[in-house]
Design a protein around this motif. Structure first.
Motif, PDB file in Angstrom:
ATOM      1  N   GLN A 142      53.963  -4.714  66.025  1.00 44.74           N
ATOM      2  CA  GLN A 142      54.607  -5.386  67.022  1.00 44.74           C
ATOM      3  C   GLN A 142      54.134  -4.704  68.508  1.00 44.74           C
ATOM      4  O   GLN A 142      54.283  -5.600  69.410  1.00 44.74           O
ATOM      5  N   SER A 143      53.265  -3.778  68.411  1.00 45.30           N
ATOM      6  CA  SER A 143      52.813  -3.358  69.801  1.00 45.30           C
ATOM      7  C   SER A 143      51.591  -2.281  69.361  1.00 45.30           C
ATOM      8  O   SER A 143      51.454  -2.023  68.341  1.00 45.30           O
ATOM      9  N   ILE A 144      50.902  -2.116  70.381  1.00 43.81           N
ATOM     10  CA  ILE A 144      49.715  -1.057  70.253  1.00 43.81           C
ATOM     11  C   ILE A 144      50.220   0.253  70.202  1.00 43.81           C
ATOM     12  O   ILE A 144      49.563   0.850  69.272  1.00 43.81           O
ATOM     13  N   GLU A 145      51.353   0.633  70.700  1.00 43.86           N
ATOM     14  CA  GLU A 145      52.059   1.821  70.462  1.00 43.86           C
ATOM     15  C   GLU A 145      52.429   2.055  68.760  1.00 43.86           C
ATOM     16  O   GLU A 145      52.224   3.147  68.469  1.00 43.86           O
ATOM     17  N   GLN A 146      52.810   1.169  68.427  1.00 40.87           N
ATOM     18  CA  GLN A 146      53.298   0.995  67.004  1.00 40.87           C
ATOM     19  C   GLN A 146      51.819   1.102  65.985  1.00 40.87           C
ATOM     20  O   GLN A 146      52.115   2.109  64.984  1.00 40.87           O
ATOM     21  N   LEU A 147      50.829   0.532  66.223  1.00 47.30           N
ATOM     22  CA  LEU A 147      49.595   0.819  65.702  1.00 47.30           C
ATOM     23  C   LEU A 147      49.176   2.124  65.979  1.00 47.30           C
ATOM     24  O   LEU A 147      48.762   2.977  64.856  1.00 47.30           O
ATOM     25  N   GLN A 148      49.190   2.779  67.158  1.00 49.76           N
ATOM     26  CA  GLN A 148      48.556   4.167  67.144  1.00 49.76           C
ATOM     27  C   GLN A 148      49.570   5.142  66.591  1.00 49.76           C
ATOM     28  O   GLN A 148      49.165   5.988  65.851  1.00 49.76           O
ATOM     29  N   LEU A 149      50.904   4.830  66.351  1.00 50.90           N
ATOM     30  CA  LEU A 149      52.001   5.735  65.807  1.00 50.90           C
ATOM     31  C   LEU A 149      51.529   6.047  64.431  1.00 50.90           C
ATOM     32  O   LEU A 149      51.521   6.934  63.886  1.00 50.90           O
ATOM     33  N   THR A 150      51.153   4.745  63.666  1.00 50.12           N
ATOM     34  CA  THR A 150      50.893   4.513  62.284  1.00 50.12           C
ATOM     35  C   THR A 150      49.508   5.472  62.061  1.00 50.12           C
ATOM     36  O   THR A 150      49.362   6.286  61.075  1.00 50.12           O
ATOM     37  N   LEU A 151      48.606   5.145  62.837  1.00 48.28           N
ATOM     38  CA  LEU A 151      47.435   5.801  62.824  1.00 48.28           C
ATOM     39  C   LEU A 151      47.460   7.391  63.067  1.00 48.28           C
ATOM     40  O   LEU A 151      46.973   8.135  62.155  1.00 48.28           O
ATOM     41  N   ASP A 152      48.296   7.827  63.893  1.00 45.37           N
ATOM     42  CA  ASP A 152      48.644   9.176  64.011  1.00 45.37           C
ATOM     43  C   ASP A 152      49.484   9.777  62.812  1.00 45.37           C
ATOM     44  O   ASP A 152      49.020  10.992  62.414  1.00 45.37           O
ATOM     45  N   LEU A 153      50.286   8.997  62.157  1.00 44.70           N
ATOM     46  CA  LEU A 153      50.525   9.665  60.854  1.00 44.70           C
ATOM     47  C   LEU A 153      49.654   9.741  59.924  1.00 44.70           C
ATOM     48  O   LEU A 153      49.709  10.685  59.028  1.00 44.70           O
ATOM     49  N   LEU A 154      48.708   8.804  59.590  1.00 49.12           N
ATOM     50  CA  LEU A 154      47.579   8.808  58.523  1.00 49.12           C
ATOM     51  C   LEU A 154      46.793  10.004  58.967  1.00 49.12           C
ATOM     52  O   LEU A 154      46.234  10.793  58.191  1.00 49.12           O
ATOM     53  N   TYR A 155      46.496  10.203  60.324  1.00 54.76           N
ATOM     54  CA  TYR A 155      45.484  11.332  60.986  1.00 54.76           C
ATOM     55  C   TYR A 155      46.061  12.524  60.440  1.00 54.76           C
ATOM     56  O   TYR A 155      45.454  13.628  60.427  1.00 54.76           O
ATOM     57  N   ASN A 156      47.310  12.819  60.714  1.00 54.60           N
ATOM     58  CA  ASN A 156      48.206  14.139  60.422  1.00 54.60           C
ATOM     59  C   ASN A 156      48.454  14.209  59.079  1.00 54.60           C
ATOM     60  O   ASN A 156      49.259  15.041  58.569  1.00 54.60           O
ATOM     61  N   GLN A 157      47.912  13.289  58.080  1.00 56.41           N
ATOM     62  CA  GLN A 157      48.317  13.413  56.658  1.00 56.41           C
ATOM     63  C   GLN A 157      49.737  13.240  56.307  1.00 56.41           C
ATOM     64  O   GLN A 157      50.124  13.873  55.471  1.00 56.41           O
ATOM     65  N   ASP A 158      50.536  12.440  57.223  1.00 49.50           N
ATOM     66  CA  ASP A 158      51.960  12.074  56.788  1.00 49.50           C
ATOM     67  C   ASP A 158      51.879  10.792  56.055  1.00 49.50           C
ATOM     68  O   ASP A 158      51.793   9.638  56.712  1.00 49.50           O
ATOM     69  N   PHE A 159      52.176  10.654  54.835  1.00 51.96           N
ATOM     70  CA  PHE A 159      52.206   9.649  53.930  1.00 51.96           C
ATOM     71  C   PHE A 159      53.472   9.164  53.831  1.00 51.96           C
ATOM     72  O   PHE A 159      53.756   8.154  52.665  1.00 51.96           O
ATOM     73  N   SER A 160      54.728   9.537  54.389  1.00 50.26           N
ATOM     74  CA  SER A 160      56.140   9.239  54.091  1.00 50.26           C
ATOM     75  C   SER A 160      56.347   7.697  53.919  1.00 50.26           C
ATOM     76  O   SER A 160      57.210   7.109  53.471  1.00 50.26           O
ATOM     77  N   PHE A 161      55.508   6.886  54.792  1.00 51.70           N
ATOM     78  CA  PHE A 161      55.708   5.411  54.975  1.00 51.70           C
ATOM     79  C   PHE A 161      55.155   4.526  53.933  1.00 51.70           C
ATOM     80  O   PHE A 161      55.537   3.523  53.564  1.00 51.70           O
ATOM     81  N   ILE A 162      54.202   5.326  52.909  1.00 56.16           N
ATOM     82  CA  ILE A 162      53.770   4.594  51.697  1.00 56.16           C
ATOM     83  C   ILE A 162      54.942   4.776  50.637  1.00 56.16           C
ATOM     84  O   ILE A 162      54.581   5.857  49.808  1.00 56.16           O
ATOM     85  N   ASN A 163      55.794   3.974  50.607  1.00 55.79           N
ATOM     86  CA  ASN A 163      56.860   4.037  49.493  1.00 55.79           C
ATOM     87  C   ASN A 163      56.996   3.040  48.484  1.00 55.79           C
ATOM     88  O   ASN A 163      57.856   2.637  47.957  1.00 55.79           O
ATOM     89  N   PHE A 164      55.875   1.878  48.743  1.00 60.77           N
ATOM     90  CA  PHE A 164      55.778   0.754  47.873  1.00 60.77           C
ATOM     91  C   PHE A 164      54.805   0.701  46.649  1.00 60.77           C
ATOM     92  O   PHE A 164      54.765  -0.168  45.930  1.00 60.77           O
ATOM     93  N   ILE A 165      54.162   1.939  46.421  1.00 59.93           N
ATOM     94  CA  ILE A 165      53.422   2.084  45.062  1.00 59.93           C
ATOM     95  C   ILE A 165      53.914   3.439  44.517  1.00 59.93           C
ATOM     96  O   ILE A 165      54.492   4.360  45.154  1.00 59.93           O
ATOM     97  N   ASP A 166      53.532   3.593  43.219  1.00 60.05           N
ATOM     98  CA  ASP A 166      54.109   4.899  42.482  1.00 60.05           C
ATOM     99  C   ASP A 166      53.317   6.012  42.925  1.00 60.05           C
ATOM    100  O   ASP A 166      52.086   5.882  43.721  1.00 60.05           O
ATOM    101  N   LYS A 167      53.731   7.030  42.493  1.00 62.45           N
ATOM    102  CA  LYS A 167      53.154   8.302  42.417  1.00 62.45           C
ATOM    103  C   LYS A 167      51.548   8.601  42.381  1.00 62.45           C
ATOM    104  O   LYS A 167      50.792   9.041  43.237  1.00 62.45           O
ATOM    105  N   PHE A 168      51.371   7.868  41.219  1.00 67.03           N
ATOM    106  CA  PHE A 168      49.942   7.844  40.738  1.00 67.03           C
ATOM    107  C   PHE A 168      48.904   7.303  41.645  1.00 67.03           C
ATOM    108  O   PHE A 168      47.854   7.998  42.267  1.00 67.03           O
ATOM    109  N   LEU A 169      49.353   6.155  42.080  1.00 70.67           N
ATOM    110  CA  LEU A 169      48.377   5.638  43.162  1.00 70.67           C
ATOM    111  C   LEU A 169      48.455   6.129  44.387  1.00 70.67           C
ATOM    112  O   LEU A 169      47.417   6.106  45.231  1.00 70.67           O
TER     113      LEU A 169
END
Length: 720
Positions: free
Chosen positions: A231-258
């Motif tokens: 919805q915003s540039i800030e939301q994009l950057q926030l998600t990228l920051d999560l990935l860059y900091n190795q925070d994968f908590s938002f990935i809850n739609f696939i199983d543990k193996f994937l």
């Protein structure tokens, strides 16, 4: 003034492109879209009724042209079915042209338009991985992997495109300045080490950066839609920051193996990301565990095995464009191939001979091979090559299947089938021959019948499939001849005569009359007659023939789905069923999907089965999409309780909408203590009526029953 000059130059370049392609014999069929300062886009053109795509680049010096030519030569080295096919390159005075295959769609659009099943998700993910592997194998990197650059070719396969040429000013590396930039932003795919750099560092983009982009693409294939939902540039950057900091908590739609695989691909340290060969192995391992199981590897109850060792042999599905690479040894890590399926289709017409030649390099450890030919003409030289390669198949091969769908040959069609069968290697134990959408005359069936005596001496199982064919009036008696000339050592026969509604009653009666004279060694018979028009007379002849086998068959499957439309025909079948089962049949499978059966019909069927129960150990009945109500369901339950010999019973009742959910659940709970102890499993499949899975009931009014169902699950196996 400057804009006028740019516009004039732009128009001149467009005219140069059109004129140059016209001289080459091409007609531009897609609009040229270009930046103001240069062409730098893809255009679509047609020559000899074939569409191709051209990537065009404006060059301003010989040095720049040389760079484009060098990069194009590298791209032409990447020959793979999951990389866009670069065909040739040339240049005019100011424009460089690279010709490639035309692809009408891309992965981004595909994911928007289609909801993928899990099997499709893995299929597409593996296609992207194979394409990246091919690019990395020539020590190259893509530099701009994203869903828009993964194209869908005219055969529906994913191919990686749009890489390798000048990208210094591409939006891929620009900051988002507006909402429109956000929607089109590709920063989502860019590895953190690249994001933190500066524009102009393209020469430093390497294969680990491609692995990061691949991780994001796989996430999108498996359901992540953040790119279009920001919805915003800030939301994009926030998600990228999560990935860059190795925070994968938002990935809850696939199983543990994937998720574990994705975490490795999206490691913030480039050196810790896996190489593409290892990515392929990890995904292939998941595919093996989730999807691959052979029918021959099922246990005696017909269920998928629980022993994980049975999953170790892959089914490799290879289209002919991959055959050269696959069979010529370019299959890293795939050294124990046991099962292989190759499909030759209409768009392979021009290369059919070369592709058939590749069969000479068949893996020597292979045990199962399926060759499918669809909507294609096989010329005489290709026919001879196919027969030659069939004769030379590996000695380890045990199961061989041919499927010919709407196939024509320039040689005599009768000779084709006869010569093919007579050249099958001696050690084959199973053969499947499927003929679909063909005109079957008496000579063809006569030659096919006479060739059966040349089947390998060790053959134990045979499948003959006839789908949507046209039988001439004088050909039916020769179909019966096929049954007369079956090998005497045959143990199992599957006869599929499906979707041939134009056959007359007399034709069916002629075809059925010799079923009762099968070789005495045959003890397993699968007879599929789906989607035909069978009336009382033809059913009567079928039953009379089957009754002659009552002392030799111990496994019998009869599929009459969408073939019986009147109660009289069904009544005749039920009348003969006890004598058909006789004293030998131990495993019986009957299917009556879409036969308009009601409760009275079910009552007749159950009474008939009870007369046949003395030797039945396993019973499977398909009754989907009929008119059965709670009354018929109760009758089936009574049959289960009265059957004192069976160990396994499975009932398929999907889309019988007169069976109410509440009534079914109450009945199932009530019988938990009534099921005879002789049963190992009783299975109910209610299809789309409602979901009962692994003993759990999902429904707004039935959550309170969940615990009770779990308690009885060890006794009553309720299958979704």
């Amino acid at each position: 003034m400057g804009n006028c000059v740019q516009t004039s130059q732009h128009n001149q370049l467009q005219q140069e492109v059109k004129q140059f392609l016209l001289e080459k014999g091409f007609t531009i069929s897609g609009q040229i879209v270009a930046k103001m300062k240069d062409i730098n886009r893809v255009i679509i053109a047609t020559k000899d009724s074939r569409q191709v795509a051209f990537k065009v680049r404006h060059f301003q010096s010989k040095l720049q042209l040389k760079e484009y030519q060098d990069q194009a030569n590298i791209l032409q080295r990447v020959v793979h079915p999951n990389v866009v096919q670069f065909e040739e390159h040339f240049n005019s005075s100011h424009v460089f042209f690279m010709q490639m295959e035309y692809c009408p769609n891309n992965l981004r659009q595909l994911l928007k338009e289609k909801s993928l099943s899990q099997q499709e998700q893995f299929h597409y993910a593996m296609q992207v991985i194979r394409g990246v592997q091919a690019i990395h194998s020539v020590n190259h990197s893509h530099k701009e992997l994203k869903t828009q650059n993964i194209l869908v070719n005219q055969q529906g396969n994913l191919v990686i495109g749009d890489f390798g040429l000048d990208r210094e000013d591409d939006i891929f590396y620009q900051k988002c300045q507006s909402q429109d930039d956000l929607v089109n932003s590709q920063r989502w795919y860019v590895a953190p080490e690249i994001q933190m750099g500066q524009p102009g560092i393209l020469q430093n983009i390497n294969q680990p950066a491609d692995i990061w982009s691949l991780g994001i693409i796989i996430l999108e294939i498996f359901g992540l839609k953040y790119v279009s939902n920001f919805q915003s540039i800030e939301q994009l950057q926030l998600t990228l920051d999560l990935l860059y900091n190795q925070d994968f908590s938002f990935i809850n739609f696939i199983d543990k193996f994937l998720t574990d695989i994705i975490k490795q691909l999206l490691n913030s340290e480039p050196s810790k990301r896996p190489i593409i060969d290892d990515v392929k192995k990890m995904i292939q391992k998941e595919i093996d565990v989730r999807f691959v199981v052979s029918r021959s590897q099922t246990d005696s109850s017909g269920d998928f095995p629980t022993d994980s060792s049975l999953y170790k042999h892959k089914i490799f599905e290879v289209n002919p464009q991959e055959v050269q690479f696959f069979l010529n040894g370019q299959r890293k890590g795939d050294d124990s191939i046991k099962r292989l399926h190759i499909s030759f289709e209409q768009h392979h017409q021009a290369e059919i001979y070369q592709l058939i030649q590749c069969l000479i390099n068949m893996p020597q450890e292979i045990s199962e091979l399926n060759l499918s030919f669809q909507d294609i003409q096989i010329d005489a030289i290709s026919v001879r090559e196919l027969i030659l390669q069939t004769k030379s198949l590996p000695v380890t091969l045990q199961n061989l299947t041919f499927w010919f769908r709407n196939v024509t040959t320039t040689c005599d069609q009768s000779d084709f089938y006869q010569n093919l069968i007579t050249k099958i290697p001696d050690k084959i134990k199973y053969i499947g021959l499927y003929i679909e959408k063909q005109s079957l005359n008496k000579r063809m069936l006569k030659d096919l019948a006479s060739s059966l005596k040349f089947l390998p001496p060790k053959i134990k199982s045979l499948t003959l499939g006839f789908y949507q064919n046209i039988f001439t009036n004088d050909s039916f008696k020769y179909f019966s001849l096929i049954l007369d000339l079956l090998p005497q050592n045959l143990k199992s026969l599957e006869l599929d005569i499906e979707n041939n509604p134009d056959i007359s009653t007399k034709g069916y009666m002629t075809m059925f009359q010799n079923i009762g004279s099968l070789p005495v060694q045959i003890n397993t018979l699968y007879l599929s007659l789906k989607s035909n028009s069978l009336n009382e007379e033809s059913i009567e002849v079928l039953c009379l023939s089957l009754k002659k086998l009552h002392n030799q068959i111990n496994q019998l499957k009869i599929d009459l789905s969408k073939s019986i439309s009147d109660s009289i025909s069904f009544t005749r079948f039920c009348f003969h069923l006890p004598q058909i089962v006789g004293s030998h049949v131990e495993k019986l499978c009957l299917s009556f999907e879409k036969c308009n059966l009601g409760d009275e019909d079910i009552s007749k069927l159950c009474d008939s089965l009870l007369k046949s129960q003395n030797h039945l150990i396993q019973v499977e009945i398909g009754l989907q999409q009929n008119q059965i109500s709670n009354v018929g369901f109760h009758k089936l339950i009574q049959f289960i309780n009265a059957n004192k010999k069976a160990k396994f019973t499975d009932l398929y009742l999907g889309n019988n909408k007169k069976i109410t959910e509440k009534e079914a659940i109450q009945v199932l709970l009530k019988i938990k203590d009534q099921i005879p102890h002789n049963y190992t499993r009783v299975g109910f499949n209610f299809g789309e009526n409602y979901l009962i899975r692994q003993g759990l009931i999902e429904g707004e009014n039935y959550q309170e029953l969940e615990n009770e169902i779990i308690k009885i699950n060890s006794i009553l196996n309720i299958i979704a």
